[in-house]
Design a protein around this motif. Sequence first.
Motif, short mmCIF file in Angstrom:
data_model
loop_
_atom_site.label_atom_id
_atom_site.label_comp_id
_atom_site.label_asym_id
_atom_site.label_seq_id
_atom_site.Cartn_x
_atom_site.Cartn_y
_atom_site.Cartn_z
N SER A 21 0.99 -1.32 -0.03
CA SER A 21 0.13 -0.03 -0.11
C SER A 21 0.70 1.21 -0.05
N PHE A 24 2.16 1.73 -3.66
CA PHE A 24 1.09 2.21 -4.32
C PHE A 24 0.87 3.46 -4.28
N ARG A 25 0.92 4.09 -2.89
CA ARG A 25 0.50 5.52 -2.54
C ARG A 25 1.50 6.20 -3.37
N ASN A 28 1.44 5.72 -7.34
CA ASN A 28 -0.02 6.21 -8.20
C ASN A 28 -0.68 7.05 -7.42
N GLU A 30 -2.62 6.70 -4.73
CA GLU A 30 -3.98 6.21 -4.36
C GLU A 30 -3.92 5.04 -3.39
N PHE A 31 -5.00 4.54 -2.83
CA PHE A 31 -5.11 3.55 -2.02
C PHE A 31 -6.07 2.69 -2.36
N GLN A 32 -5.85 1.27 -2.38
CA GLN A 32 -6.94 0.31 -2.67
C GLN A 32 -7.19 -0.52 -1.55
N GLU A 33 -8.41 -0.37 -0.93
CA GLU A 33 -8.93 -1.15 0.01
C GLU A 33 -8.54 -2.64 0.20
N ASN A 34 -8.87 -3.31 -0.84
CA ASN A 34 -8.84 -4.60 -0.85
C ASN A 34 -7.80 -5.35 -1.71
N LYS A 35 -6.48 -4.98 -1.56
CA LYS A 35 -5.61 -5.53 -2.45
C LYS A 35 -5.15 -6.98 -1.91
N LYS A 162 -2.92 4.79 3.54
CA LYS A 162 -4.43 5.09 3.41
C LYS A 162 -4.55 6.52 3.05
#
Length: 181
Positions: A21, A24-25, A28, A30-35, A162
Amino acid sequence: NLKPVQVKLVLLGEAAVGKSSLVFRFVNNEFQENKEPTIGAAFLTQKCRLEDKVIKFEIWDTAGQERFHSLAPMYYRNAQAAVVVYDVTKAASLDKAKSWVKELQRQANPNIVIALAGNKIDLVQPNEEGEDDSESGRQVPTEEAKAYALEAGLLFFETSAKKGDGVRDVFTEIAKKIPLE
Ligand code: GDP
Ligand code: MG
């Protein structure tokens, strides 16, 4: 000389502390809840522009599960930088982070730049005066981790993948410490 300097960076830390996460932050914003959990390791690149140089991070995001531990040396062996992550709401994850730091300091490149990142600070409730940390959900006091980082010679950050807090700083401060060739 603004030709990008390539820097191999490895992420280490217990499973589920938020390594993927954080990357990814950073990459991108961004945050993806269900990685889904990382299998083995993932590879990503991202540039970081400073005043006097451009760093191109080549990021190895490792799995963290114990069954993948034997693969870790492949990823940190030639790394110039490492981000060791723990979860501020899980005390045991700092112990695991410390054991990764020890392993890096014994086995990795002696000039490796290591950052310690306490992630998930968005889960911690702000403390009222006089209230102890256990009320807040926090299991690792900032001062305790900071003191350890200072003693071990690490950069230190608290982050929220997040919300984004602190994430850019981790990579920017590492980039600043990478010597120009
Ligand atoms: P990894 O196994 O260390 O790569 O961890 P992941 O990035 O896969 O994250 C594990 C879990 O923690 C996922 O459910 C994420 O949504 C969650 N997570 C990661 N970073 C944060 C954060 O900063 N705050 C909160 N609240 N959850 C996070
Ligand atoms: Mg992962």
